[in-house]
Motif scaffolding. Structure first.
Motif, PDB file in Angstrom:
ATOM      1  N   MET A   1       0.674  -1.114   0.188  1.00 25.64           N
ATOM      2  CA  MET A   1      -0.105  -0.022  -0.299  1.00 25.64           C
ATOM      3  C   MET A   1       0.897   1.140   0.072  1.00 25.64           C
ATOM      4  SD  MET A   1      -3.126   0.584  -0.053  1.00 25.64           S
ATOM      5  CE  MET A   1      -4.325   2.048   0.373  1.00 25.64           C
ATOM      6  N   VAL A   2       0.710   2.200  -0.737  1.00 24.45           N
ATOM      7  CA  VAL A   2       1.193   3.429  -1.062  1.00 24.45           C
ATOM      8  C   VAL A   2       0.967   4.526  -0.058  1.00 24.45           C
ATOM      9  CG1 VAL A   2       1.970   2.756  -3.380  1.00 24.45           C
ATOM     10  CG2 VAL A   2       0.293   4.285  -2.936  1.00 24.45           C
ATOM     11  N   SER A   3       1.664   5.303   0.341  1.00 28.08           N
ATOM     12  CA  SER A   3       1.601   6.616   1.092  1.00 28.08           C
ATOM     13  C   SER A   3       0.617   7.431   0.630  1.00 28.08           C
ATOM     14  CB  SER A   3       2.783   7.044   1.916  1.00 28.08           C
ATOM     15  OG  SER A   3       3.394   7.857   0.797  1.00 28.08           O
ATOM     16  N   GLN A   4       0.033   8.304   1.318  1.00 26.86           N
ATOM     17  CA  GLN A   4      -0.666   9.507   0.814  1.00 26.86           C
ATOM     18  C   GLN A   4       0.190  10.587  -0.006  1.00 26.86           C
ATOM     19  OE1 GLN A   4      -4.101   9.838   0.338  1.00 26.86           O
ATOM     20  NE2 GLN A   4      -3.513  11.529  -0.747  1.00 26.86           N
ATOM     21  N   GLU A   5       1.374  10.819   0.521  1.00 23.15           N
ATOM     22  CA  GLU A   5       2.382  11.418  -0.082  1.00 23.15           C
ATOM     23  C   GLU A   5       2.773  11.064  -1.443  1.00 23.15           C
ATOM     24  OE1 GLU A   5       7.002  13.515   0.897  1.00 23.15           O
ATOM     25  OE2 GLU A   5       6.381  11.541   1.965  1.00 23.15           O
ATOM     26  N   PHE A   6       2.927   9.780  -1.554  1.00 20.96           N
ATOM     27  CA  PHE A   6       3.191   9.105  -2.954  1.00 20.96           C
ATOM     28  C   PHE A   6       2.078   9.257  -3.966  1.00 20.96           C
ATOM     29  CE2 PHE A   6       3.014   5.534  -6.139  1.00 20.96           C
ATOM     30  CZ  PHE A   6       4.345   5.447  -6.378  1.00 20.96           C
ATOM     31  N   THR A   7       0.883   9.308  -3.622  1.00 18.96           N
ATOM     32  CA  THR A   7      -0.086   9.390  -4.484  1.00 18.96           C
ATOM     33  C   THR A   7      -0.368  10.990  -4.638  1.00 18.96           C
ATOM     34  OG1 THR A   7      -1.646   7.420  -3.070  1.00 18.96           O
ATOM     35  CG2 THR A   7      -2.747   9.307  -4.571  1.00 18.96           C
ATOM     36  N   ASP A   8      -0.045  11.781  -3.477  1.00 21.26           N
ATOM     37  CA  ASP A   8      -0.123  13.021  -4.071  1.00 21.26           C
ATOM     38  C   ASP A   8       0.894  13.595  -4.818  1.00 21.26           C
ATOM     39  OD1 ASP A   8      -2.082  13.615  -2.024  1.00 21.26           O
ATOM     40  OD2 ASP A   8      -0.862  14.313  -0.539  1.00 21.26           O
ATOM     41  N   LYS A   9       2.227  13.150  -5.079  1.00 20.71           N
ATOM     42  CA  LYS A   9       3.268  13.475  -5.846  1.00 20.71           C
ATOM     43  C   LYS A   9       3.059  12.970  -7.205  1.00 20.71           C
ATOM     44  CE  LYS A   9       5.814  15.456  -2.738  1.00 20.71           C
ATOM     45  NZ  LYS A   9       6.112  16.629  -2.634  1.00 20.71           N
ATOM     46  N   ALA A  10       2.481  11.739  -7.190  1.00 18.76           N
ATOM     47  CA  ALA A  10       2.004  11.223  -8.546  1.00 18.76           C
ATOM     48  C   ALA A  10       1.048  12.023  -9.340  1.00 18.76           C
ATOM     49  CB  ALA A  10       1.632   9.686  -8.422  1.00 18.76           C
ATOM     50  N   ASN A  11      -0.009  12.622  -8.608  1.00 18.52           N
ATOM     51  CA  ASN A  11      -1.054  13.607  -9.075  1.00 18.52           C
ATOM     52  C   ASN A  11      -0.475  14.748  -9.427  1.00 18.52           C
ATOM     53  OD1 ASN A  11      -3.313  11.638  -8.801  1.00 18.52           O
ATOM     54  ND2 ASN A  11      -3.560  12.377  -6.834  1.00 18.52           N
ATOM     55  N   ALA A  12       0.479  15.321  -8.576  1.00 15.96           N
ATOM     56  CA  ALA A  12       1.364  16.708  -9.025  1.00 15.96           C
ATOM     57  C   ALA A  12       2.169  16.276 -10.468  1.00 15.96           C
ATOM     58  CB  ALA A  12       1.853  17.094  -7.762  1.00 15.96           C
ATOM     59  N   VAL A  13       2.652  15.318 -10.443  1.00 16.84           N
ATOM     60  CA  VAL A  13       3.632  15.077 -11.700  1.00 16.84           C
ATOM     61  C   VAL A  13       2.813  14.970 -12.949  1.00 16.84           C
ATOM     62  CG1 VAL A  13       5.096  13.209 -12.822  1.00 16.84           C
ATOM     63  CG2 VAL A  13       5.460  14.027 -10.418  1.00 16.84           C
ATOM     64  N   ASN A  14       1.702  14.343 -12.719  1.00 17.49           N
ATOM     65  CA  ASN A  14       0.669  14.272 -14.089  1.00 17.49           C
ATOM     66  C   ASN A  14       0.153  15.680 -14.490  1.00 17.49           C
ATOM     67  OD1 ASN A  14       0.873  11.586 -14.428  1.00 17.49           O
ATOM     68  ND2 ASN A  14      -0.855  11.365 -12.988  1.00 17.49           N
ATOM     69  N   GLY A  15       0.364  16.673 -13.510  1.00 23.11           N
ATOM     70  CA  GLY A  15      -0.043  18.041 -13.848  1.00 23.11           C
ATOM     71  C   GLY A  15       1.054  19.050 -14.181  1.00 23.11           C
ATOM     72  N   LEU A  16       2.088  18.406 -14.326  1.00 24.51           N
ATOM     73  CA  LEU A  16       3.303  19.444 -14.817  1.00 24.51           C
ATOM     74  C   LEU A  16       2.922  20.180 -15.923  1.00 24.51           C
ATOM     75  CD1 LEU A  16       6.467  17.130 -14.358  1.00 24.51           C
ATOM     76  CD2 LEU A  16       5.967  19.046 -12.853  1.00 24.51           C
ATOM     77  N   THR A  17       3.356  21.371 -16.016  1.00 18.50           N
ATOM     78  CA  THR A  17       3.286  22.424 -17.035  1.00 18.50           C
ATOM     79  C   THR A  17       4.191  22.066 -18.289  1.00 18.50           C
ATOM     80  OG1 THR A  17       4.636  24.046 -16.117  1.00 18.50           O
ATOM     81  CG2 THR A  17       2.195  24.059 -15.429  1.00 18.50           C
ATOM     82  N   LYS A  18       5.263  21.548 -18.137  1.00 21.48           N
ATOM     83  CA  LYS A  18       6.016  21.115 -19.248  1.00 21.48           C
ATOM     84  C   LYS A  18       6.494  19.833 -19.135  1.00 21.48           C
ATOM     85  CE  LYS A  18       8.306  25.677 -18.889  1.00 21.48           C
ATOM     86  NZ  LYS A  18       8.859  26.200 -17.833  1.00 21.48           N
ATOM     87  N   THR A  19       6.779  19.147 -20.139  1.00 23.11           N
ATOM     88  CA  THR A  19       6.975  17.731 -20.059  1.00 23.11           C
ATOM     89  C   THR A  19       8.269  17.261 -19.726  1.00 23.11           C
ATOM     90  OG1 THR A  19       5.278  17.448 -21.863  1.00 23.11           O
ATOM     91  CG2 THR A  19       6.731  15.591 -21.415  1.00 23.11           C
ATOM     92  N   PRO A  20       8.757  16.390 -18.673  1.00 24.00           N
ATOM     93  CA  PRO A  20      10.150  15.976 -18.698  1.00 24.00           C
ATOM     94  C   PRO A  20      10.622  15.226 -19.785  1.00 24.00           C
ATOM     95  CG  PRO A  20       8.745  15.425 -16.785  1.00 24.00           C
ATOM     96  CD  PRO A  20       7.749  15.888 -17.834  1.00 24.00           C
ATOM     97  N   THR A  21      11.959  14.986 -19.594  1.00 22.38           N
ATOM     98  CA  THR A  21      12.395  14.360 -20.787  1.00 22.38           C
ATOM     99  C   THR A  21      12.297  12.803 -20.787  1.00 22.38           C
ATOM    100  OG1 THR A  21      14.699  13.399 -19.489  1.00 22.38           O
ATOM    101  CG2 THR A  21      14.772  15.723 -20.565  1.00 22.38           C
ATOM    102  N   ASN A  22      12.284  12.026 -22.008  1.00 26.62           N
ATOM    103  CA  ASN A  22      12.195  10.590 -22.069  1.00 26.62           C
ATOM    104  C   ASN A  22      12.623   9.899 -20.889  1.00 26.62           C
ATOM    105  OD1 ASN A  22      10.208  11.077 -24.111  1.00 26.62           O
ATOM    106  ND2 ASN A  22      11.794  10.624 -25.637  1.00 26.62           N
ATOM    107  N   ASP A  23      13.905  10.167 -20.744  1.00 27.18           N
ATOM    108  CA  ASP A  23      14.601   9.448 -19.618  1.00 27.18           C
ATOM    109  C   ASP A  23      14.066   9.728 -18.127  1.00 27.18           C
ATOM    110  OD1 ASP A  23      16.354   8.306 -21.256  1.00 27.18           O
ATOM    111  OD2 ASP A  23      17.876   9.718 -21.071  1.00 27.18           O
TER     112      ASP A  23
END
Length: 86
Positions: free
Chosen positions: A1-23
């Motif tokens: 079971m993942v933590s709430q912090e992990f879930t929050d970070k995953a959601n935040a990363v999905n909302g990035l304004t610019k796309t990270p590199t492929n790597d």
């Protein structure tokens, strides 16, 4: 079971304004799968399916990493990406 912090970070990363590199995206994917599923026990995709093959390798190279460690690494990387791309 993942933590709430992990879930929050995953959601935040999905909302990035610019796309990270492929790597960076592949590293994020591998850590996410390792943290949520554990070791990769799926068959490797065909070399002709390049996208899924890269994703499979990103996850597979983390084999043996505990789900807790993968979660910590994911949160750290997510923080770096949020600083860099938001």
């Amino acid at each position: 079971m993942v933590s709430q912090e992990f879930t929050d970070k995953a959601n935040a990363v999905n909302g990035l304004t610019k796309t990270p590199t492929n790597d960076e995206l592949l590293e994020l994917y591998g850590l996410y799968k390792q943290a949520t599923v554990g070791d990769n026990n799926t068959p490797q995709p065909s070399v002709f399916n390049m996208k899924n093959n890269y994703k499979w390798k990103a996850w597979d190279k983390l084999k043996g990493t505990s789900q807790e460690d993968a979660e910590k690494q994911y949160i750290k990387l997510a923080d770096e990406l949020l600083q860099k791309y938001n």
